[in-house]
Motif scaffolding. Structure first.
Motif, PDB file in Angstrom:
ATOM      1  N   ALA A 127       0.834  -1.198   0.000  1.00  0.00           N
ATOM      2  CA  ALA A 127       0.000   0.000   0.000  1.00  0.00           C
ATOM      3  C   ALA A 127       0.869   1.249   0.000  1.00  0.00           C
ATOM      4  CB  ALA A 127      -0.918  -0.007   1.215  1.00  0.00           C
ATOM      5  N   THR A 128       0.500   2.217  -0.823  1.00  0.00           N
ATOM      6  CA  THR A 128       1.186   3.499  -0.779  1.00  0.00           C
ATOM      7  C   THR A 128       1.014   4.085   0.607  1.00  0.00           C
ATOM      8  OG1 THR A 128       0.849   3.907  -3.126  1.00  0.00           O
ATOM      9  CG2 THR A 128       1.236   5.821  -1.728  1.00  0.00           C
ATOM     10  N   GLY A 129       2.143   4.428   1.230  1.00  0.00           N
ATOM     11  CA  GLY A 129       2.100   4.976   2.581  1.00  0.00           C
ATOM     12  C   GLY A 129       2.557   4.018   3.648  1.00  0.00           C
ATOM     13  N   ASP A 130       2.816   2.741   3.276  1.00  0.00           N
ATOM     14  CA  ASP A 130       3.150   1.739   4.303  1.00  0.00           C
ATOM     15  C   ASP A 130       4.645   1.647   4.614  1.00  0.00           C
ATOM     16  OD1 ASP A 130       4.176   0.421   2.095  1.00  0.00           O
ATOM     17  OD2 ASP A 130       3.030  -1.425   2.392  1.00  0.00           O
ATOM     18  N   GLY A 131       5.502   2.356   3.862  1.00  0.00           N
ATOM     19  CA  GLY A 131       6.926   2.342   4.145  1.00  0.00           C
ATOM     20  C   GLY A 131       7.688   1.163   3.568  1.00  0.00           C
ATOM     21  N   SER A 132       7.033   0.307   2.808  1.00  0.00           N
ATOM     22  CA  SER A 132       7.712  -0.829   2.194  1.00  0.00           C
ATOM     23  C   SER A 132       8.572  -0.343   1.022  1.00  0.00           C
ATOM     24  CB  SER A 132       6.686  -1.847   1.689  1.00  0.00           C
ATOM     25  OG  SER A 132       5.931  -1.290   0.624  1.00  0.00           O
ATOM     26  N   PRO A 133       9.510  -1.163   0.521  1.00  0.00           N
ATOM     27  CA  PRO A 133      10.324  -0.725  -0.618  1.00  0.00           C
ATOM     28  C   PRO A 133       9.506  -0.298  -1.832  1.00  0.00           C
ATOM     29  CG  PRO A 133      11.332  -2.623   0.416  1.00  0.00           C
ATOM     30  CD  PRO A 133       9.997  -2.441   1.081  1.00  0.00           C
ATOM     31  N   THR A 134       8.335  -0.904  -2.025  1.00  0.00           N
ATOM     32  CA  THR A 134       7.512  -0.562  -3.183  1.00  0.00           C
ATOM     33  C   THR A 134       6.560   0.606  -2.937  1.00  0.00           C
ATOM     34  OG1 THR A 134       5.910  -2.261  -2.538  1.00  0.00           O
ATOM     35  CG2 THR A 134       7.614  -2.905  -4.118  1.00  0.00           C
ATOM     36  N   ASP A 135       6.634   1.201  -1.777  1.00  0.00           N
ATOM     37  CA  ASP A 135       5.794   2.354  -1.439  1.00  0.00           C
ATOM     38  C   ASP A 135       6.086   3.503  -2.414  1.00  0.00           C
ATOM     39  OD1 ASP A 135       4.547   4.564  -0.313  1.00  0.00           O
ATOM     40  OD2 ASP A 135       5.303   4.202   1.710  1.00  0.00           O
ATOM     41  N   ALA A 136       5.079   3.929  -3.140  1.00  0.00           N
ATOM     42  CA  ALA A 136       5.254   4.974  -4.152  1.00  0.00           C
ATOM     43  C   ALA A 136       5.613   6.329  -3.548  1.00  0.00           C
ATOM     44  CB  ALA A 136       3.984   5.104  -4.992  1.00  0.00           C
ATOM     45  N   ASN A 137       5.448   6.492  -2.246  1.00  0.00           N
ATOM     46  CA  ASN A 137       5.805   7.756  -1.597  1.00  0.00           C
ATOM     47  C   ASN A 137       7.303   7.875  -1.318  1.00  0.00           C
ATOM     48  OD1 ASN A 137       3.203   8.756  -1.537  1.00  0.00           O
ATOM     49  ND2 ASN A 137       2.754   7.943   0.493  1.00  0.00           N
ATOM     50  N   ILE A 138       8.057   6.802  -1.534  1.00  0.00           N
ATOM     51  CA  ILE A 138       9.498   6.827  -1.314  1.00  0.00           C
ATOM     52  C   ILE A 138      10.189   7.041  -2.658  1.00  0.00           C
ATOM     53  CG2 ILE A 138      11.503   5.569  -0.457  1.00  0.00           C
ATOM     54  CD1 ILE A 138       9.634   3.985   1.343  1.00  0.00           C
ATOM     55  N   THR A 187      11.764  10.446   1.673  1.00  0.00           N
ATOM     56  CA  THR A 187      10.313  10.352   1.832  1.00  0.00           C
ATOM     57  C   THR A 187       9.873  11.280   2.951  1.00  0.00           C
ATOM     58  OG1 THR A 187       8.445   8.806   2.056  1.00  0.00           O
ATOM     59  CG2 THR A 187      10.315   8.482   3.549  1.00  0.00           C
ATOM     60  N   GLY A 188       8.576  11.520   3.010  1.00  0.00           N
ATOM     61  CA  GLY A 188       7.983  12.168   4.175  1.00  0.00           C
ATOM     62  C   GLY A 188       7.286  11.118   5.019  1.00  0.00           C
ATOM     63  N   PHE A 189       7.103  11.407   6.296  1.00  0.00           N
ATOM     64  CA  PHE A 189       6.374  10.475   7.152  1.00  0.00           C
ATOM     65  C   PHE A 189       5.688  11.245   8.275  1.00  0.00           C
ATOM     66  CE2 PHE A 189      10.533  10.863   9.104  1.00  0.00           C
ATOM     67  CZ  PHE A 189      10.299  10.830  10.476  1.00  0.00           C
ATOM     68  N   THR A 190       4.627  10.667   8.790  1.00  0.00           N
ATOM     69  CA  THR A 190       3.899  11.267   9.906  1.00  0.00           C
ATOM     70  C   THR A 190       4.238  10.527  11.190  1.00  0.00           C
ATOM     71  OG1 THR A 190       1.959   9.854   9.569  1.00  0.00           O
ATOM     72  CG2 THR A 190       2.022  11.936   8.358  1.00  0.00           C
ATOM     73  N   GLY A 191       3.821  11.088  12.299  1.00  0.00           N
ATOM     74  CA  GLY A 191       4.060  10.424  13.578  1.00  0.00           C
ATOM     75  C   GLY A 191       5.274  10.975  14.299  1.00  0.00           C
ATOM     76  N   THR A 192       5.770  10.209  15.258  1.00  0.00           N
ATOM     77  CA  THR A 192       6.853  10.680  16.134  1.00  0.00           C
ATOM     78  C   THR A 192       8.122   9.841  16.035  1.00  0.00           C
ATOM     79  OG1 THR A 192       6.068   9.306  17.986  1.00  0.00           O
ATOM     80  CG2 THR A 192       5.161  11.541  17.796  1.00  0.00           C
ATOM     81  N   SER A 208       1.979   3.448  14.971  1.00  0.00           N
ATOM     82  CA  SER A 208       0.663   2.925  14.625  1.00  0.00           C
ATOM     83  C   SER A 208      -0.214   4.057  14.097  1.00  0.00           C
ATOM     84  CB  SER A 208       0.006   2.301  15.870  1.00  0.00           C
ATOM     85  OG  SER A 208      -1.294   1.865  15.578  1.00  0.00           O
ATOM     86  N   GLY A 209      -0.767   3.835  12.917  1.00  0.00           N
ATOM     87  CA  GLY A 209      -1.613   4.846  12.301  1.00  0.00           C
ATOM     88  C   GLY A 209      -0.870   5.883  11.488  1.00  0.00           C
ATOM     89  N   ALA A 210       0.464   5.885  11.569  1.00  0.00           N
ATOM     90  CA  ALA A 210       1.252   6.837  10.783  1.00  0.00           C
ATOM     91  C   ALA A 210       1.456   6.299   9.369  1.00  0.00           C
ATOM     92  CB  ALA A 210       2.599   7.094  11.454  1.00  0.00           C
ATOM     93  N   LYS A 211       1.902   7.143   8.473  1.00  0.00           N
ATOM     94  CA  LYS A 211       2.118   6.739   7.092  1.00  0.00           C
ATOM     95  C   LYS A 211       3.174   7.631   6.445  1.00  0.00           C
ATOM     96  CE  LYS A 211      -1.709   9.597   5.414  1.00  0.00           C
ATOM     97  NZ  LYS A 211      -2.997   9.600   4.665  1.00  0.00           N
ATOM     98  N   THR A 212       3.687   7.181   5.321  1.00  0.00           N
ATOM     99  CA  THR A 212       4.578   8.027   4.543  1.00  0.00           C
ATOM    100  C   THR A 212       3.738   8.970   3.688  1.00  0.00           C
ATOM    101  OG1 THR A 212       4.647   6.515   2.664  1.00  0.00           O
ATOM    102  CG2 THR A 212       6.313   6.195   4.392  1.00  0.00           C
ATOM    103  N   TYR A 213       4.387  10.016   3.188  1.00  0.00           N
ATOM    104  CA  TYR A 213       3.753  10.882   2.198  1.00  0.00           C
ATOM    105  C   TYR A 213       4.825  11.324   1.207  1.00  0.00           C
ATOM    106  CZ  TYR A 213       5.628  14.852   4.909  1.00  0.00           C
ATOM    107  OH  TYR A 213       6.459  15.732   5.571  1.00  0.00           O
TER     108      TYR A 213
END
Length: 344
Positions: free
Chosen positions: A34-45, A70-75, A144-149
């Motif tokens: 999924a886009t936003g999950d931080g995996s190598p295939t994440d389109a946000n990276i 990449t960008g990411f949310t959370g702490t 938990s609940g954070a994602k890349t952007y």
């Protein structure tokens, strides 16, 4: 008693569900990344440089100076590694931090960040010479609940082709303190260093990696796949080759045609790029490099430029007579950045 048509229809539905389930089970998990999950295939990276992405769960940088952003949310943000590796990372544009011998899931935020949006850049240490770390990106772990952007990358990209000098050998942070990285950062451009310690222009029987051939490759391995040049287009290409060729039996009579061939290859792959052919700092093959550039100009290519380097560095700017110090690389960047900027 159930109607025969309903029985048939139910059987068909069940068979279809089973078939789809079977196909799903056999598909690689990366197909559902999924886009936003931080995996190598994440389109946000964004992966800058030549990365081997043939394994969807483990991306490997092929040359010096490759990096991901990449960008990411959370702490918090953690980096998933395979085996031991050294790397640099920067959060929110801060100074690059250096971690050594890291394995497994590496916490890049031992002190939590303020909740909100953040940016990350990671660059692995060059795997070459006596250093054999496992440079491989296996993904990010977020709160938990954070994602890349997605972070919009700079519009321009500059590629630097060379040997250990372009790699940044003997500098404090290797590729990060080499002139190519410094120029890219100074000009606000993405930057790649297709460079290898000990590399030559011409591939030789005694094993010198010739960038005339390996410019076309994903990495410097003899079994490397060809690079897919549709993955990025360089706006400028800077070539600094010739320092090592003489020691491997390449002489003036053969250097020039091989250099001309490299210029032709670069032009074929990057039709609109400005190409800069540097005189080596040791002044070897300067006349041949300049003549190759003139041949391209005569053939109608006005966007190839010879860059003389006389007076750029003095003896105190080298660590060993060949490789510039950190200050030496900064002096090169001071000279070369305006030349590139003026053409871009």
């Amino acid at each position: 008693m159930a109607h025969p048509r309903r029985v048939v229809r139910a059987a068909l539905v069940a068979a279809t569900v089973a078939l789809v389930a079977g196909l799903v089970a056999r598909m690689p998990s990366s197909a559902f990344a999924a886009t936003g999950d931080g995996s190598p295939t994440d389109a946000n990276i964004t992966f800058t440089g030549r990365w081997d992405t043939s394994n969807a769960s483990a991306y490997v940088p092929g040359w010096a100076g490759a990096y991901l952003t990449t960008g990411f949310t959370g702490t918090t943000v953690k980096l998933k590694q395979r085996n031991s590796i050294d790397f640099y990372y920067s959060i929110d544009g801060g100074a690059d931090q250096y971690l050594t011998n890291q394995t497994g899931t590496v916490n890049l935020t031992p002190t939590k960040l303020a909740s909100g949006n953040h940016t990350l850049r990671v660059s692995y240490r060059v795997v070459a010479g006596s250093y054999h770390g496992d440079a491989v990106f296996q993904g990010l772990v977020l709160d938990s609940g954070a994602k890349t952007y997605a972070v919009t990358p700079p519009a321009k990209l500059i590629e630097f082709i060379g040997d250990s000098i372009t790699v940044g050998t003997t500098t404090s942070k290797n590729a990060l303190t080499a002139y190519g990285w410094l120029i890219g950062e100074r000009l606000g451009a993405r930057h790649t260093q297709v460079a290898q310690g000990g590399a030559c222009l011409v591939t030789t029987a005694d094993g010198c990696v010739g960038l005339e051939d390996y410019f076309l490759k994903t990495n410097s391995s003899a079994t490397s796949a060809n690079w897919d040049f549709t993955r990025y287009r360089a706006d400028a290409v800077v070539i600094n080759l010739g320092t090592n060729d003489l020691a491997h039996g390449t002489h003036t009579t053969t250097f020039q045609p091989h250099y001309l061939h490299l210029l032709e290859e670069v032009r074929a792959k990057y039709p609109a790029a400005k190409i800069f052919a540097m005189q080596t700092f040791c002044k070897r093959f300067g006349a041949e490099t300049k003549a190759a550039v003139q041949s391209r100009n005569t053939a109608g290519d006005a966007n190839v430029f010879y860059v003389p380097t006389e007076g750029w560095l003095v003896a105190a700017d080298y660590t060993d007579g060949t490789h510039p110090t950190d200050a030496g690389h900064r002096k090169v960047a001071d000279q070369l950045a305006p030349i590139i900027s003026a053409k871009l």
